[in-house]
Structures are given as C-alpha cells and as structure tokens.
Design a protein around this motif. Structure first.
Motif, PDB file in Angstrom:
ATOM      1  N   GLN A 257      -4.042 -75.039  48.155  1.00 35.66           N
ATOM      2  CA  GLN A 257      -4.516 -76.355  48.590  1.00 35.66           C
ATOM      3  C   GLN A 257      -6.019 -76.457  48.391  1.00 35.66           C
ATOM      4  O   GLN A 257      -6.526 -77.470  47.905  1.00 35.66           O
ATOM      5  CB  GLN A 257      -4.169 -76.595  50.058  1.00 35.66           C
ATOM      6  CG  GLN A 257      -4.609 -77.961  50.565  1.00 35.66           C
ATOM      7  CD  GLN A 257      -4.373 -78.162  52.050  1.00 35.66           C
ATOM      8  OE1 GLN A 257      -5.098 -78.903  52.704  1.00 35.66           O
ATOM      9  NE2 GLN A 257      -3.365 -77.516  52.611  1.00 35.66           N
ATOM     10  N   GLY A 258      -6.731 -75.394  48.758  1.00 33.76           N
ATOM     11  CA  GLY A 258      -8.175 -75.401  48.632  1.00 33.76           C
ATOM     12  C   GLY A 258      -8.638 -75.580  47.197  1.00 33.76           C
ATOM     13  O   GLY A 258      -9.559 -76.347  46.916  1.00 33.76           O
ATOM     14  N   MET A 259      -8.005 -74.880  46.272  1.00 31.38           N
ATOM     15  CA  MET A 259      -8.465 -74.987  44.877  1.00 31.38           C
ATOM     16  C   MET A 259      -8.194 -76.383  44.318  1.00 31.38           C
ATOM     17  O   MET A 259      -8.981 -76.913  43.528  1.00 31.38           O
ATOM     18  CB  MET A 259      -7.823 -73.907  44.006  1.00 31.38           C
ATOM     19  CG  MET A 259      -6.361 -74.080  43.695  1.00 31.38           C
ATOM     20  SD  MET A 259      -5.772 -72.694  42.683  1.00 31.38           S
ATOM     21  CE  MET A 259      -4.100 -73.261  42.313  1.00 31.38           C
ATOM     22  N   ALA A 260      -7.087 -76.993  44.744  1.00 27.73           N
ATOM     23  CA  ALA A 260      -6.826 -78.364  44.293  1.00 27.73           C
ATOM     24  C   ALA A 260      -7.831 -79.336  44.904  1.00 27.73           C
ATOM     25  O   ALA A 260      -8.278 -80.283  44.246  1.00 27.73           O
ATOM     26  CB  ALA A 260      -5.404 -78.771  44.648  1.00 27.73           C
ATOM     27  N   HIS A 261      -8.217 -79.103  46.177  1.00 28.77           N
ATOM     28  CA  HIS A 261      -9.271 -79.918  46.777  1.00 28.77           C
ATOM     29  C   HIS A 261     -10.569 -79.798  45.985  1.00 28.77           C
ATOM     30  O   HIS A 261     -11.274 -80.793  45.768  1.00 28.77           O
ATOM     31  CB  HIS A 261      -9.528 -79.466  48.215  1.00 28.77           C
ATOM     32  CG  HIS A 261      -8.486 -79.887  49.196  1.00 28.77           C
ATOM     33  ND1 HIS A 261      -7.702 -81.005  49.042  1.00 28.77           N
ATOM     34  CD2 HIS A 261      -8.096 -79.321  50.379  1.00 28.77           C
ATOM     35  CE1 HIS A 261      -6.882 -81.124  50.073  1.00 28.77           C
ATOM     36  NE2 HIS A 261      -7.097 -80.115  50.894  1.00 28.77           N
TER      37      HIS A 261
ATOM     38  N   ALA B 250       3.199 -73.603  45.050  1.00 32.08           N
ATOM     39  CA  ALA B 250       3.284 -74.991  44.607  1.00 32.08           C
ATOM     40  C   ALA B 250       3.216 -75.948  45.785  1.00 32.08           C
ATOM     41  O   ALA B 250       2.461 -76.935  45.769  1.00 32.08           O
ATOM     42  CB  ALA B 250       4.568 -75.210  43.816  1.00 32.08           C
ATOM     43  N   LEU B 251       3.989 -75.646  46.838  1.00 31.11           N
ATOM     44  CA  LEU B 251       4.013 -76.545  47.991  1.00 31.11           C
ATOM     45  C   LEU B 251       2.653 -76.654  48.660  1.00 31.11           C
ATOM     46  O   LEU B 251       2.329 -77.685  49.254  1.00 31.11           O
ATOM     47  CB  LEU B 251       5.062 -76.076  48.993  1.00 31.11           C
ATOM     48  CG  LEU B 251       6.515 -76.413  48.644  1.00 31.11           C
ATOM     49  CD1 LEU B 251       7.466 -75.801  49.650  1.00 31.11           C
ATOM     50  CD2 LEU B 251       6.727 -77.919  48.581  1.00 31.11           C
ATOM     51  N   ASN B 252       1.856 -75.599  48.594  1.00 38.37           N
ATOM     52  CA  ASN B 252       0.519 -75.671  49.173  1.00 38.37           C
ATOM     53  C   ASN B 252      -0.323 -76.767  48.534  1.00 38.37           C
ATOM     54  O   ASN B 252      -1.280 -77.263  49.146  1.00 38.37           O
ATOM     55  CB  ASN B 252      -0.203 -74.330  49.032  1.00 38.37           C
ATOM     56  CG  ASN B 252       0.195 -73.348  50.112  1.00 38.37           C
ATOM     57  OD1 ASN B 252       0.853 -73.714  51.078  1.00 38.37           O
ATOM     58  ND2 ASN B 252      -0.196 -72.090  49.943  1.00 38.37           N
ATOM     59  N   MET B 253      -0.016 -77.136  47.299  1.00 39.23           N
ATOM     60  CA  MET B 253      -0.805 -78.168  46.612  1.00 39.23           C
ATOM     61  C   MET B 253      -0.347 -79.581  46.920  1.00 39.23           C
ATOM     62  O   MET B 253      -1.018 -80.536  46.536  1.00 39.23           O
ATOM     63  CB  MET B 253      -0.771 -77.960  45.090  1.00 39.23           C
ATOM     64  CG  MET B 253      -1.573 -76.796  44.574  1.00 39.23           C
ATOM     65  SD  MET B 253      -2.017 -76.954  42.817  1.00 39.23           S
ATOM     66  CE  MET B 253      -0.420 -77.121  42.040  1.00 39.23           C
ATOM     67  N   VAL B 254       0.781 -79.733  47.588  1.00 38.95           N
ATOM     68  CA  VAL B 254       1.312 -81.078  47.825  1.00 38.95           C
ATOM     69  C   VAL B 254       0.350 -81.900  48.678  1.00 38.95           C
ATOM     70  O   VAL B 254       0.131 -83.091  48.428  1.00 38.95           O
ATOM     71  CB  VAL B 254       2.711 -81.013  48.456  1.00 38.95           C
ATOM     72  CG1 VAL B 254       3.176 -82.405  48.878  1.00 38.95           C
ATOM     73  CG2 VAL B 254       3.708 -80.409  47.470  1.00 38.95           C
ATOM     74  N   THR B 255      -0.237 -81.286  49.702  1.00 42.29           N
ATOM     75  CA  THR B 255      -1.205 -82.009  50.534  1.00 42.29           C
ATOM     76  C   THR B 255      -2.373 -82.508  49.699  1.00 42.29           C
ATOM     77  O   THR B 255      -2.840 -83.645  49.851  1.00 42.29           O
ATOM     78  CB  THR B 255      -1.715 -81.105  51.665  1.00 42.29           C
ATOM     79  OG1 THR B 255      -0.618 -80.751  52.513  1.00 42.29           O
ATOM     80  CG2 THR B 255      -2.782 -81.804  52.495  1.00 42.29           C
TER      81      THR B 255
ATOM     82  N   LEU C 158      -2.045 -81.238  38.061  1.00 40.39           N
ATOM     83  CA  LEU C 158      -1.400 -80.167  38.811  1.00 40.39           C
ATOM     84  C   LEU C 158      -0.288 -79.570  37.958  1.00 40.39           C
ATOM     85  O   LEU C 158       0.569 -80.295  37.444  1.00 40.39           O
ATOM     86  CB  LEU C 158      -0.839 -80.704  40.121  1.00 40.39           C
ATOM     87  CG  LEU C 158      -1.880 -81.395  41.023  1.00 40.39           C
ATOM     88  CD1 LEU C 158      -1.203 -82.010  42.247  1.00 40.39           C
ATOM     89  CD2 LEU C 158      -2.966 -80.422  41.447  1.00 40.39           C
ATOM     90  N   LEU C 159      -0.296 -78.245  37.839  1.00 36.22           N
ATOM     91  CA  LEU C 159       0.624 -77.545  36.949  1.00 36.22           C
ATOM     92  C   LEU C 159       1.372 -76.454  37.721  1.00 36.22           C
ATOM     93  O   LEU C 159       1.142 -75.256  37.520  1.00 36.22           O
ATOM     94  CB  LEU C 159      -0.145 -76.929  35.774  1.00 36.22           C
ATOM     95  CG  LEU C 159      -0.978 -77.904  34.931  1.00 36.22           C
ATOM     96  CD1 LEU C 159      -1.874 -77.141  33.960  1.00 36.22           C
ATOM     97  CD2 LEU C 159      -0.079 -78.875  34.178  1.00 36.22           C
ATOM     98  N   PRO C 160       2.255 -76.834  38.632  1.00 30.80           N
ATOM     99  CA  PRO C 160       3.012 -75.822  39.367  1.00 30.80           C
ATOM    100  C   PRO C 160       4.109 -75.200  38.503  1.00 30.80           C
ATOM    101  O   PRO C 160       4.790 -75.886  37.743  1.00 30.80           O
ATOM    102  CB  PRO C 160       3.614 -76.628  40.527  1.00 30.80           C
ATOM    103  CG  PRO C 160       3.760 -78.009  39.977  1.00 30.80           C
ATOM    104  CD  PRO C 160       2.595 -78.206  39.048  1.00 30.80           C
ATOM    105  N   GLY C 161       4.274 -73.890  38.619  1.00 29.32           N
ATOM    106  CA  GLY C 161       5.420 -73.262  37.986  1.00 29.32           C
ATOM    107  C   GLY C 161       6.703 -73.723  38.648  1.00 29.32           C
ATOM    108  O   GLY C 161       6.700 -74.269  39.751  1.00 29.32           O
ATOM    109  N   ASP C 162       7.806 -73.499  37.963  1.00 28.75           N
ATOM    110  CA  ASP C 162       9.095 -73.926  38.501  1.00 28.75           C
ATOM    111  C   ASP C 162      10.150 -72.886  38.165  1.00 28.75           C
ATOM    112  O   ASP C 162       9.905 -71.948  37.390  1.00 28.75           O
ATOM    113  CB  ASP C 162       9.471 -75.297  37.929  1.00 28.75           C
ATOM    114  CG  ASP C 162      10.339 -76.115  38.885  1.00 28.75           C
ATOM    115  OD1 ASP C 162      11.019 -75.511  39.736  1.00 28.75           O
ATOM    116  OD2 ASP C 162      10.332 -77.353  38.783  1.00 28.75           O
TER     117      ASP C 162
END
Length: 617
Positions: free
Chosen positions: A69-73, A98-103, A117-121
C-alpha cells in the motif's frame, strides 16, 4: 508477418519494453512518462516481471519498498506532484500483496490520479490449482483477489494471453494520460502468462510522446455562463485542484486580478494563489477561513473552477445561499453539473482566457470588493494569532503548524492526509509556492503521509518535504521511513502525539457521544493502559535521525537540525488532543442518532436537524 518485423518476447518483457517507449512532452522537453516501478516481489511476479525489470534497471529503475500500500501511495504522490504529467507503476505478487494495493487504488480513483498497478495473479492454465495464496471460489473459478481492484480502477484487464497486451496497453495509456478519465489502471498478470512468449510487432514498441489534450468548451455553454456572471454583484471564486493539473495558474491570476474576484481555495486547490495575494481569502468550506466562508454565504454567483465541489468544500451543501447560482468550469462533465451548476465543460487553461475577454466591462460591486479586503486582513491576523506559541505544556496543532511554517523555505512542501491536521493546515498553512501544499484529502487515507512524502520528494528533489503526521497515522503505516533512507530521499517528519485519534474523539463529543475507543485513555486496555510509544526511538531503528522535543521553542531548534541533516529526520512532540482552531469553518453533515439514552446525543440531534434545514439539495 515476416520474422524481421517482429520481436519474440515474454509478456512481461513486452510490457516493460512498451512502458519504456512512452514519453511525455512537458513544456517542450521530452521525458519518460514512467519514472520507475515500485516492486515487492513474490512467487506471482518475481520470475516473470521481476526478470524483465532486472535487465532494464538502468533505463527503468525498480524501487524496493516495505509495504505494498505504501509503495502505491508513493507512486500516486509522485504523479500528483507532477500535475499528473509523469507517473510510476507498482507491482506485487498475488494474494495479500495485491490486496494491500486496493486501498491505494481507491485513493487514486477518488483523487483522479494516475498510477499503473500490476498485481500478479494465479495461473491462467489453472494446472497447479490451488496455488499458494489462491482464493478458491467454489462457484466461479475465474475470480481471484485481483477482482477487488475492479470497482476502484478506471480501467481493469486480466491479461490471459500475451498478445492481449497489443489491445490493452494502448487503452491503459489512454486512461492514464486523459484529463477526464485519469485514474488508476490495473492490469492483472497471471504468473504463467508473464513468462509466455509471443512474436510482437516491432512497431508496437515505437516511441510515443504523450501531450496534454486541451478540450475547448462549447460556445453556447460559455455564453450562458458569461450572461449569468455579468448579473453578479457579489461573486466568489472557488479554486480547485483542476487549476493545478491544467497548469492554468497564469490564466487564473489574470482573470481574478482583472475583475478583482475574491478567491477561496479547496484542499486540492490551495496554492492557486500565494497566501498573501490580495484576492486570496483562504480556504473554503468545512475547514475554511471565516473570510471566504462569510462571503460564500452571501454570494449571488459562485464561480467554481476545477473543483468537484465535495462536501467539505460546500459545507455538505449548506454553505451557499439557496438563491446563489453556480458556474462551474471543469474538464469533466460529471463534476461540472453538480449543485445544479451552469456547466462549462472544457480545459481551464484554454477556457479561462475566453472568460477574461468576454467579461470585459463587468465588475463586482465596489462595496463587495472592499468588504473582501477587510475580511482578508482580519483573517490573516486570526491565523497569525492561532499559530503563535502560547508556552503551554501541550501545544496545539496550530502552534506546531506555526513553528513548522516559519521554518519552511519558500519552495518547501508540506504533506499530510488524515485526522485533524488537514483541517488545521487548510486553514493555517501559508505557501507562496504553488506546489508547496500537498494534501491527500479526497480519500483522507491514514497511512498516506510518509509514503506520499517519499513520492513527493522523488518528484521534487530540490525541495525539503515536510511530513506532518499524527501518532495514529504514523502507527498505521510507517515502514517507508526505511525506504526513504534506503533510497536517499530525505524527509522531515513532525509527529504530533496526542495519544490517539484526537480528531475523531472531538467529533464524537460534538455528536453528543462519550469519549470511547479513540483516545488511548478511552480504549479497552490491559494492566493499566496503552504503552507510550517512543516514536523517536522507533524512527531511529528504521535508520532515520530523530529526537523528541518538549515545546515549540525546542521544535524550532530541532527543525534547524532537521534541515541540516543528510537523511530523513523525525521530530516528535506531545500535543493537546482537544484543542482546534475554532475560527472559520462551516457545518459538516455527520449523522446523529435519532434515539439515544444520552441527553448530549439528543441535544446534538436537535442541532443536526436545524442544520439540515440549511442544505440546498
């Protein structure tokens, strides 16, 4: 297609190569659109995207962070500080990363800020199902945690074949660089597909330079707005964040100065005028100045430029008179029609000069202009008093802001996001630098502050970035202090420790409630209470320089040392959880229970019902 016209790459390699080919024209200078990629690797992205990024790290840097989340912020703050012209990407593994980036995606969506945003899946082939960290949906095997990004992304795509990039990436760039649709883009990347190869056309990777598209407003809309404005004797202007993103400040200055229009600034619009400009009457709305709010209540026309008129700006729709008309210039028609506004849908930099020309011969009443100047002077005196050190044991937020503001150089940038500080900063912080005030208040996301400060520093390396943060937000997300030290991106942090969520505690009391579960003293604790956190020791353990101070005088001295420090410097002090700047402001709708055993709640409900009668819906 012949082999000489194609290049065989994995999907991850093609994605990275495409990002590197994207450029942006900023005032005639061509720069990379993407500054770099924040990454925390796991099994879902390390072998695919991680390998691809490794080979280009000199051209497209990869930055290691400590919290997704922090890095996306940080990436989002970088884009905001660059007026949405440049940006970053962020990649995580599948599952919790991945879920940490949803916020953060939601934050970018609300604030209309670009981030890729490039989350693995999980495996597209489904052969190893269930893979580690996979959520199994018994009724729909296509659903993974990444589907949570869909409602908080402007564009979402799951890349299940490597050739799908050919269609998806151009659409992603369209959203990221579009003034209207700008926001987070999520490309969900199954880990096996990241490693699959395809013969991509070489032309796909041709360098492309993006330029800001400036849409002109409809002639009829402009004529209708001009006709209404010319009837105004008592107008006010609301300056929103769109002025910054459109880079329309010179045109805005010319308009308001020619017609002597009193201006109030939103959280995102602050800095549109220097704080001491003769037409800047301060912040508007719930956290607004007494000066502009008094005028706003009596204005016959409200001229809103680049603002979405959210509830803090409009006092939950109670600030403006029922008889007032709103003219709204906005690139987004969705925002332009709010509050039954007369819309002018167009780019501010292109549209404002037309208003400057077409309003020729019109002026607000002289009495209105004189009153605006008198109120401005009174408010500036109020601010100066509020920020003066009273010498008490527990300083107020306003006193701390005063000390920090006095220590800040003209090009320094203050960063904040949530709690009571944004309201105090909106009212009190004085900046002459148009980028000197960086608040994330669209989502008001606790935990943005430190990571956001990192992104701002990466965007504005020549400025000191001063992060003002409460103990609650600090405890919620502080790990990017270590990242700032690791990346040699110096921040100055001022941690105001009021022992809990002071802002919400005050709101709780305003709504008639008892102190409960906000200040630490009002929380359920074991064996005598919550521990007193040593923020200075904690910051030092993360690699920063730090100290605790006991008063405003000591804070002022510590700020001198912080400015001289060669790395992130954290200053902490205890503050008063109850005091706030009472002057200014307007009503904000927070629902109060209709039924309660507490007399205080019943009284607050009566006040709430009275206030709702002033709303203009």
């Amino acid at each position: 297609m012949s082999a000489k016209n194609t290049i065989r790459l994995t999907m991850a390699q093609a994605l990275v190569k495409y990002l590197m080919a994207q450029k942006v024209d900023i005032n005639g200078e061509t720069l990379p659109l993407f500054e770099g990629v924040f990454a925390i690797f796991g099994h879902g992205n390390v072998a695919g995207l991680g390998e691809a990024l490794y080979h280009v790290q000199d051209q497209l840097p990869t930055f290691r962070a400590h919290n997704e989340q922090g890095m996306a912020h940080a990436a989002i703050a970088f884009a905001k500080a660059n007026n949405r012209r440049r940006m970053m990407a962020a990649t995580t593994s599948v599952g919790p990363g991945a879920l940490n980036m949803v916020t953060a995606a939601a934050l970018a969506h609300v604030n209309r800020l670009p981030v890729l945003l490039l989350p693995g899946d999980t495996f597209a082939t489904r052969e190893p199902d269930p893979v580690l960290q996979q959520i199994e949906n018994w009724n729909d095997p296509t659903i993974t945690p990444n589907d949570c990004f869909k409602p908080v992304s402007r564009f979402f795509d799951r890349i299940t074949r490597p050739e799908q990039l050919l269609n998806s990436l151009p659409q992603a760039m369209r959203i990221l660089t579009d003034a209207i649709e700008c926001g987070p883009v999520t490309l969900s990347l199954p880990q096996d597909v990241q490693t699959m190869a395809y013969d991509y056309p070489e032309s796909f990777f041709a360098e492309r330079t993006h330029r800001m598209r400036r849409l002109g407003a409809d002639v009829v809309e402009i004529e209708q707005a001009i006709e209404l404005l010319k009837t105004a004797k008592n107008p006010v202007v609301i300056a929103g964040g769109g002025l910054h993103y459109s880079e329309a400040l010179p045109e805005f200055h010319q308009l308001v100065e020619k017609y002597q229009l009193p201006v109030g600034e939103t959280q995102a619009g602050k800095g549109a005028l220097p704080w001491d400009h003769a037409l800047n009457l301060g912040s508007v709305g719930v956290t607004g100045s007494a000066a502009i709010n008094e005028l706003a209540r009596e204005a016959d026309v409200v001229f809103a430029v680049g603002t979405r008129l959210q509830d803090f700006t409009s006092g939950s729709r109670s600030l403006f008179s029922r008889d007032a008309r709103i003219v709204s210039i906005n690139i987004n028609g969705f925002d332009a029609i709010k509050h039954n506004g007369v819309p002018v849908v167009g780019d501010a930099k292109r549209t404002l000069p037309q208003f400057t020309d077409l309003l020729e011969g019109w002026q607000p009443s002289a009495a209105w202009c004189d009153r605006a100047e008198s109120l401005r002077q009174q408010w500036n005196e109020t601010v100066s008093i509020a920020m003066t050190d009273r010498g008490t044991d527990l300083p107020t937020d306003a006193e701390v802001i005063g000390a920090v503001n006095r220590a800040a150089d003209e090009k320094d940038i203050v960063v904040c996001a949530a709690g009571g500080l944004p309201g105090e900063l909106h009212k009190l912080w004085r900046t002459k630098y148009d980028k000197g005030y960086h608040l994330e208040y669209g989502f008001s996301c606790m935990g943005y502050e430190i990571a956001g400060g990192l992104g701002v520093k990466m965007a504005k390396p020549d400025s000191d970035v001063i992060v003002m943060i409460g103990d609650g937000s600090y405890l919620m997300l502080n790990s990017e202090i270590a990242t700032s030290v690791m990346l040699d991106q110096k921040l100055i942090l001022v941690v105001l420790d009021n022992r809990g969520y002071g802002c919400i505690s005050r709101l709780q009391h305003v709504c008639g409630g008892a102190g409960f579960n906000n200040l630490l003293k009002d929380c359920k604790t074991i064996d005598g209470g919550a521990p007193k956190t040593d923020f200075a020791a904690h910051a030092k353990a993360l690699g920063a320089n730090s100290e605790k101070v006991g008063c405003i005088t000591e804070l002022e001295q510590a700020l001198i040392r912080a400015k001289q420090s060669d790395k992130t410097y954290v200053i902490t002090l205890d503050t008063d959880p109850l005091s706030t700047t009472e002057s200014g402001g307007s009503w904000w709708e927070v629902a109060v229970p209709e039924v309660s055993e507490r007399e205080q709640v019943r009284l607050a409900r009566k006040q709430y019902e009275l206030a709702k009668q002033q709303q203009v819906i």
